[in-house]
Write an enzyme that holds these catalytic residues in place. Sequence first.
Site, PDB file in Angstrom:
ATOM      1  N   HIS A 217       5.439   5.930  11.461  1.00  0.00           N
ATOM      2  CA  HIS A 217       6.693   5.187  11.303  1.00  0.00           C
ATOM      3  C   HIS A 217       7.933   6.080  11.390  1.00  0.00           C
ATOM      4  O   HIS A 217       9.033   5.564  11.608  1.00  0.00           O
ATOM      5  CB  HIS A 217       6.709   4.476   9.957  1.00  0.00           C
ATOM      6  CG  HIS A 217       5.992   3.170   9.940  1.00  0.00           C
ATOM      7  ND1 HIS A 217       6.262   2.151  10.822  1.00  0.00           N
ATOM      8  CD2 HIS A 217       5.012   2.698   9.116  1.00  0.00           C
ATOM      9  CE1 HIS A 217       5.482   1.109  10.545  1.00  0.00           C
ATOM     10  NE2 HIS A 217       4.714   1.424   9.524  1.00  0.00           N
TER      11      HIS A 217
ATOM     12  N   HIS B 271      -0.545   6.569   9.193  1.00  0.00           N
ATOM     13  CA  HIS B 271       0.213   5.356   9.527  1.00  0.00           C
ATOM     14  C   HIS B 271       1.680   5.523   9.139  1.00  0.00           C
ATOM     15  O   HIS B 271       2.586   5.218   9.935  1.00  0.00           O
ATOM     16  CB  HIS B 271      -0.408   4.173   8.781  1.00  0.00           C
ATOM     17  CG  HIS B 271       0.280   2.855   8.978  1.00  0.00           C
ATOM     18  ND1 HIS B 271      -0.258   1.838   9.730  1.00  0.00           N
ATOM     19  CD2 HIS B 271       1.460   2.373   8.509  1.00  0.00           C
ATOM     20  CE1 HIS B 271       0.554   0.796   9.725  1.00  0.00           C
ATOM     21  NE2 HIS B 271       1.615   1.101   8.975  1.00  0.00           N
ATOM     22  N   GLU B 272       1.929   6.016   7.935  1.00  0.00           N
ATOM     23  CA  GLU B 272       3.319   6.153   7.484  1.00  0.00           C
ATOM     24  C   GLU B 272       4.053   7.239   8.267  1.00  0.00           C
ATOM     25  O   GLU B 272       5.253   7.112   8.544  1.00  0.00           O
ATOM     26  CB  GLU B 272       3.378   6.440   5.980  1.00  0.00           C
ATOM     27  CG  GLU B 272       2.690   5.407   5.094  1.00  0.00           C
ATOM     28  CD  GLU B 272       3.121   3.980   5.382  1.00  0.00           C
ATOM     29  OE1 GLU B 272       4.286   3.750   5.760  1.00  0.00           O
ATOM     30  OE2 GLU B 272       2.276   3.069   5.249  1.00  0.00           O
TER      31      GLU B 272
ATOM     32  N   GLU C  11       7.234   3.618   4.494  1.00  0.00           N
ATOM     33  CA  GLU C  11       7.593   4.723   5.376  1.00  0.00           C
ATOM     34  C   GLU C  11       9.021   5.203   5.245  1.00  0.00           C
ATOM     35  O   GLU C  11       9.635   5.619   6.232  1.00  0.00           O
ATOM     36  CB  GLU C  11       7.348   4.286   6.819  1.00  0.00           C
ATOM     37  CG  GLU C  11       8.278   3.186   7.337  1.00  0.00           C
ATOM     38  CD  GLU C  11       7.758   1.775   7.145  1.00  0.00           C
ATOM     39  OE1 GLU C  11       8.240   0.855   7.827  1.00  0.00           O
ATOM     40  OE2 GLU C  11       6.844   1.587   6.313  1.00  0.00           O
ATOM     41  N   ASN C  12       9.613   5.167   4.067  1.00  0.00           N
ATOM     42  CA  ASN C  12      10.996   5.632   3.919  1.00  0.00           C
ATOM     43  C   ASN C  12      11.159   6.964   4.647  1.00  0.00           C
ATOM     44  O   ASN C  12      10.334   7.873   4.503  1.00  0.00           O
ATOM     45  CB  ASN C  12      11.340   5.822   2.445  1.00  0.00           C
ATOM     46  CG  ASN C  12      10.983   4.616   1.610  1.00  0.00           C
ATOM     47  OD1 ASN C  12      11.468   3.530   1.827  1.00  0.00           O
ATOM     48  ND2 ASN C  12      10.082   4.821   0.660  1.00  0.00           N
TER      49      ASN C  12
ATOM     50  N   GLY D 180       0.834  -1.203   0.000  1.00  0.00           N
ATOM     51  CA  GLY D 180       0.000   0.000   0.000  1.00  0.00           C
ATOM     52  C   GLY D 180       0.866   1.248   0.000  1.00  0.00           C
ATOM     53  O   GLY D 180       0.716   2.137  -0.836  1.00  0.00           O
TER      54      GLY D 180
END
Length: 908
Positions: A351, A347-348, A314-315, A311
């Site tokens: 992270h 959500h990302e 999270e770099n 999907g």
Amino acid sequence: MSGPPPAATRPADQYRLPTNVKPVHYDVTVRTDLKALKFDGYVTAHLDVVEETNSIQFHTAKLNLGRVQLTSTALKEELVQPASALTYDDKDERATLPLPTTLPAGSKIALKIDFDGELTNGMMGYYRSEWEHDGKKAHYALTQFEPTAARRAFPCWDEPLLKATFGLTLISRADTVNLANMPATSEHIYTPSLTESPDTVSWLTAKLSALTTGSSEDKWKITTFENTPPMSTYIVAWANGPFEYVEDTYTSPLSGKVRPLRVYTTGDLIAQAQFALDVKKKVLPHYEQVFDIEYPLPKLDTLVATDFDAGAMENWGLITGRTSAFLLDPKKADLDGKKRVAVVQSHEVAHMWFGNITTMAWWDNLYLNEGFASLIGETIILDRIFPEWKLHPAFVSEALNQAMSLDAKLSSHPIEVDCPDANMVNQIFDALSYEKAASVLRMASRYVTEEKFLKGVSIYLKKHLYANSVTKDLWDGVAEASGLDVPKVMDNWVKKMGFPVVTVTEVEGGIRVRQDRFLETGPAEPKDNETIWSIPLSLLTTDASGKASVDHTILLDEREKFIAVDTSKPFKLNAGTVSVFRALYTPERLVKIAEEAAKEDSVFGLEDRVGLVYDALALAKAGYLDVSAALKLYAAFHKEKEYLVWKSVAASLSTISSTWFEHPDVTNKLNELRQELFVPIVERLGFEYPEDEDVDIRQLRTTAIRQAAFSGAPSVVKELTKRFAQATDSGDDSCIPPDLMNVIYWTAVEGGGRKEYDTVKAIAVKPKTPQMGIAAMRAMGAPTDRALRDETWDYLMNKCRDQDIFYFFAGLLDNYGARHYVGEQFKGAYDTLSERFAGNFSMQNIVKYAFGGLATEKDYTETKAFFEGKDASKYKMALEQTLDGILARAAWVKRSTEDLRQYLEKRA
């Protein structure tokens, strides 16, 4: 089935790199040629020698390696060798460089390696993504390294524990944009006389001088980026392409620092990026305040790609993801699409702390990343931005129930699970690492209180800034904040698979509660029922005045326990449906609970009522309750006003219908029940969506229309097909509300023919928005006509993007008449599919969708036999879970058909 040995049988030194050297900094230079669809470059890895060694091992995969140069404080002269001096282990994706002399501990090394590779469409490593520009196909390139694909882009030490800093230099055609984790420090057009480092000059001269003709198309530029903080390889990222952006800023509440925020994508899509940018701006300050840790990088970008396997990713400083995760047109977006973008973006961003600043030491602790991002990112923080979405109650149906459904299988796995190779790592990105982990963390939060839990999380993060962590580190932080023995309560929830069913027996003076492992196939055998969990029971009781109170301190930490309760008044375990267990009451008590839950002023809150619905279905499936008892419970909610309760009832009825899909006498009667429940809601709420109406009403209308349509309600089907025809004939789709797009497309194709199919197919091929594309792709699975199904199969095999294939499989799965068809088609195309999706996440989903609706022992036997002898190592867990699901449904049908028939007949 063939495959690798069980996880626990492989020693760590066989799948982890030796620790004799440790990277401290990488200088990575990459040149991207979007015309040739190739990349090349070199990496200089600066290494500390921790233990004396006469060889160096590192990861590499799918790359052509060139000259190897090694300089060392312990060597008198530079070592220069060809790539042929390396030995390779393709299985574990490693290369070994033998050394002519032993390097002593404490010395330092600079290892420089040239490399080149193809920009494939595999959606791993450094890969290409396709888009349409001026009517022609064009490409750009981006990275996807999690979990183990950084080694496909440059030689490296590709394990989360081996953090280092990174300095990136990207070389590209002058008319493209370069992006990376950090901001650019310089960018200029290449000329042979440029003043760069000697290494860069010599490498560039060899690579570019022959290519630079003076034409603007052949101009190249060099972009240099700031060095990163210490970080793991899997969150390193870069991209090159014709990107455009929307931009904003946020101000840190901790320091007052202003940081730029951007969302990048191609020019044809950039108009749909604003909402994701707005969400990012809103959530960032909340994270800083909750964790008391400032976001540490100078910027935070999001890059939206048209080809993306997962999907989103999270770099650090450069989040990436697919279009449906980040793009929407506010005028054409349904509420589900808007929620998805908000959830994924938040959500990302979570992270950036969970995973990026503090990283799990190894993949067995993946949940420390994903469980936190799911709970805090998708619920706790996002609820502060969108309180009208009721995300805390929604967690019960969208996370907790999903996790328990998977964890009720014998083929489940612990949250903390051995990961001895890349094949296993890829398979644990599932509802247990995400949703069950989030559910267990939510349970811990309620047990110690959310305030102390978040304080403990802050302590945990601060103690491991720019470092790595394991489960004990988290529990230590929460224990410090709460003063409770958190490991004692929580360890079995993380280290053991499964969860309990708590049986409630009413005795004199109270209740006796007993815990056993819950399995979807019924009571567990003794060998599968050894775990004793410490279960926060969250007991709700009422006093003489009817006032409710909840005791969150009661733990069931033994097999059985007596609890004093006045059973003459309403009571319920698991108040708020926070703990991870199913509660089994006597049929008589369940009736009393249902009666209380149905009251307008019930002492049972929204989360309780949602939990009751899902518990009833799961207990019925496992044989603890008659299905008729669950249906009676649902009928008790006929006056319910809350959307989330209706959603849980709708999902449960759909599950029953799906399980009995080969028993039309049952599904027809069940459809009558669904129509009785939902058509009156449709008649009350209508088909229009006024602006600024209550979110609950909007969602309830959508759910009611979907249930009515899928159960064949004539008046609803007629209205939906009329709207589709009107949109098709006029070319104006404003008569299709975005929230009804999915059900209208499906209903039109299911009941229509060539015209309706072609209309939807055209939308799937070139959608105006990602949400329209997904709705159309799924609807292409709806035809009753075999020839149209064949056309869908041909399209998914030969024309659709790899990232989209599971939408077509999901559509065919939803079509009861196509379930055996899609399984047989999969078998015929197995070799092609397994080669096409080797190594990424898609094959696991395809296997689930191809066979996940089947429900007989014959289906189980035939499906199992098909996979015998095949290398299922990359999707072994998904296959075992799918087979378990077939068996469980078959047992349910065998056990409960007569009960279900009798109940439905008596209703009539």
